[in-house]
Enzyme design. Structure first.
Site, PDB file in Angstrom:
ATOM      1  N   ILE A 191      11.754  69.477  66.744  1.00 53.41           N
ATOM      2  CA  ILE A 191      11.749  70.083  65.411  1.00 53.41           C
ATOM      3  C   ILE A 191      10.298  70.026  64.952  1.00 53.41           C
ATOM      4  O   ILE A 191       9.779  68.972  64.623  1.00 53.41           O
ATOM      5  CB  ILE A 191      12.657  69.334  64.433  1.00 53.41           C
ATOM      6  CG1 ILE A 191      14.104  69.378  64.917  1.00 53.41           C
ATOM      7  CG2 ILE A 191      12.555  69.948  63.038  1.00 53.41           C
ATOM      8  CD1 ILE A 191      15.072  68.627  64.034  1.00 53.41           C
ATOM      9  N   PRO A 192       9.596  71.165  64.952  1.00 49.34           N
ATOM     10  CA  PRO A 192       8.128  71.148  64.857  1.00 49.34           C
ATOM     11  C   PRO A 192       7.574  70.972  63.447  1.00 49.34           C
ATOM     12  O   PRO A 192       6.912  71.850  62.901  1.00 49.34           O
ATOM     13  CB  PRO A 192       7.746  72.509  65.446  1.00 49.34           C
ATOM     14  CG  PRO A 192       8.889  73.399  65.077  1.00 49.34           C
ATOM     15  CD  PRO A 192      10.118  72.536  65.163  1.00 49.34           C
ATOM     16  N   CYS A 193       7.807  69.788  62.872  1.00 48.31           N
ATOM     17  CA  CYS A 193       7.246  69.518  61.548  1.00 48.31           C
ATOM     18  C   CYS A 193       5.717  69.467  61.588  1.00 48.31           C
ATOM     19  O   CYS A 193       5.059  69.594  60.552  1.00 48.31           O
ATOM     20  CB  CYS A 193       7.821  68.229  60.975  1.00 48.31           C
ATOM     21  SG  CYS A 193       7.606  66.770  61.999  1.00 48.31           S
ATOM     22  N   HIS A 194       5.150  69.314  62.795  1.00 53.30           N
ATOM     23  CA  HIS A 194       3.691  69.298  62.924  1.00 53.30           C
ATOM     24  C   HIS A 194       3.079  70.668  62.609  1.00 53.30           C
ATOM     25  O   HIS A 194       1.875  70.768  62.389  1.00 53.30           O
ATOM     26  CB  HIS A 194       3.291  68.868  64.339  1.00 53.30           C
ATOM     27  CG  HIS A 194       3.899  69.698  65.414  1.00 53.30           C
ATOM     28  ND1 HIS A 194       5.134  69.421  65.969  1.00 53.30           N
ATOM     29  CD2 HIS A 194       3.463  70.828  66.046  1.00 53.30           C
ATOM     30  CE1 HIS A 194       5.424  70.321  66.886  1.00 53.30           C
ATOM     31  NE2 HIS A 194       4.419  71.193  66.960  1.00 53.30           N
TER      32      HIS A 194
END
Length: 282
Positions: A245-248
C-alpha cells in the site's frame, strides 16, 4: 545478525541522506562516495546495483524539485491515468494486482482470536521486513530493525491470534513485488482490519501509478471529502502494509516529502527506486 544486504542498504541510506541534504550543491561522485568510506568506483557499482541507475541520475529523482515537477505536470490526471489499464510498461501495472479485503467483525473479535497468522522475515532493497498473513491475504508488512521487537509489535495488533513462523503463498506473492519481472506477478491479496474510511484511503493509494506522487489534499478530493486532508493523513499513517500500500507516494502540497512511519530516508529511497524502475522499463 547483520547481513551484507543490511550493511549495503545502510551505506546507501547514508549516501541518500547526504544527497538529500546537499542536492542543491550537486555533490560529485567522489564527495558522496567519501561519506560512506568507499572508493568512487566501488560506490558507483554498489549504488547502481541497488538502484538500477547511477548516483547522479538518482539524485535527480529524490530532490524536492523532482517532487514538485511530478505534481505540477501530472497531478491533474493522476487518478484518471490510474483508472486506465494500458500503461506502457508492466511496472505501471503492478499495483492493479493488489486486492484489499476488509476483516469482518468476527475475524477481528477479541483481539483476533479467530485468526491464524503466519509470519516470516525477509530481505528487501530497503532493509529487512516482517510480513504476516492470514489464509485470506497479507495482514501486515513492516520494515524492521529488530526481529523480536517487530514480532511483539505485530502481536500487539492481534494479541489473541494463533501465530506460526512460516512463509506461505500469500507472503511469497507480496514479496515478489520487489522483483523486476512483474509479468509473472500473481494477484496480491491483502486482508486488513480498518474502518471503512481507512480502507477507502488505502484503496485510493493503490491508484497512484508507480513513479508518480500525490498529496494528502489530492487523496481527500479523490474520495469526495476535500476537507478531510488531515483525516487522510491519519489513515495513511496507520497503513499496516508497507510498500504494497504505497503511502510513500503521498507528499506535502509544498513538494516536501513529509513524514513516513519507516523513516524519511527510506521514503526518499523508495521514491527514487520506483522512479528509476519506471524509467528503465518504459
Amino acid at each position: 545478525m547483520e547481513t551484507q544486504a543490511d550493511y549495503n542498504y545502510k551505506r546507501i541510506a547514508k549516501a541518500i541522506d547526504f544527497i538529500r541534504d546537499h542536492f542543491k550543491e550537486q555533490p560529485t561522485l567522489n564527495q558522496v562516495a567519501e561519506t560512506v568510506h568507499l572508493s568512487p568506483y566501488h560506490f558507483q557499482r554498489l549504488f547502481t546495483e541497488w538502484a538500477g541507475v547511477s548516483p547522479k541520475k538518482f539524485m535527480q529523482y529524490i530532490s524536492v524539485e523532482y517532487a514538485k515537477q511530478l505534481l505540477k505536470e501530472r497531478q491533474a490526471t493522476l487518478f484518471d491515468t490510474a483508472q486506465e489499464t494500458g500503461f506502457s510498461g508492466t511496472s505501471r501495472l503492478h499495483d492493479l494486482f493488489i486486492n484489499i479485503e476488509g476483516m469482518t467483525p468476527g475475524e477481528f473479535k477479541n483481539g483476533g482470536e479467530n485468526l491464524t497468522i503466519n509470519y516470516s522475515f525477509a530481505e528487501s532493497p530497503f532493509g529487512p521486513l516482517l510480513v504476516a498473513s492470514t489464509p485470506k491475504g497479507i495482514c501486515h508488512m513492516s520494515f524492521i530493525h529488530d526481529e523480536t521487537q517487530a514480532f511483539e509489535s505485530l502481536k500487539s495488533r492481534f494479541p489473541k491470534a494463533q501465530y506460526h513462523q512460516m512463509l506461505d503463498k500469500n507472503q511469497q506473492d507480496g514479496l515478489f513485488i520487489f522483483q523486476h519481472d512483474w509479468e509473472r506477478l500473481d494477484q496480491i491479496k491483502l486482508h486488513l482490519n480498518g474502518t471503512p474510511f481507512q480502507l477507502k484511503v488505502w484503496e485510493t493509494l493503490l491508484k497512484i501509478p508507480m513513479g508518480n506522487l500525490s498529496t494528502y489534499g489530492n487523496i481527500a478530493q479523490s474520495i469526495n471529502q476535500p476537507k478531510a486532508a488531515r483525516a487522510v493523513g491519519t489513515a495513511i499513517g496507520n497503513n499496516p502494509v508497507a510498500f504494497l500500500i504505497p503511502c510513500h507516494r503521498v507528499i506535502q502540497s509544498s513538494g516536501q516529502l513529509g513524514g513516513y512511519m519507516w523513516g524519511p530516508t527510506r521514503k526518499s529511497a523508495i521514491i527514487g527506486w520506483e522512479a528509476a524502475q519506471t524509467e528503465t522499463s518504459s
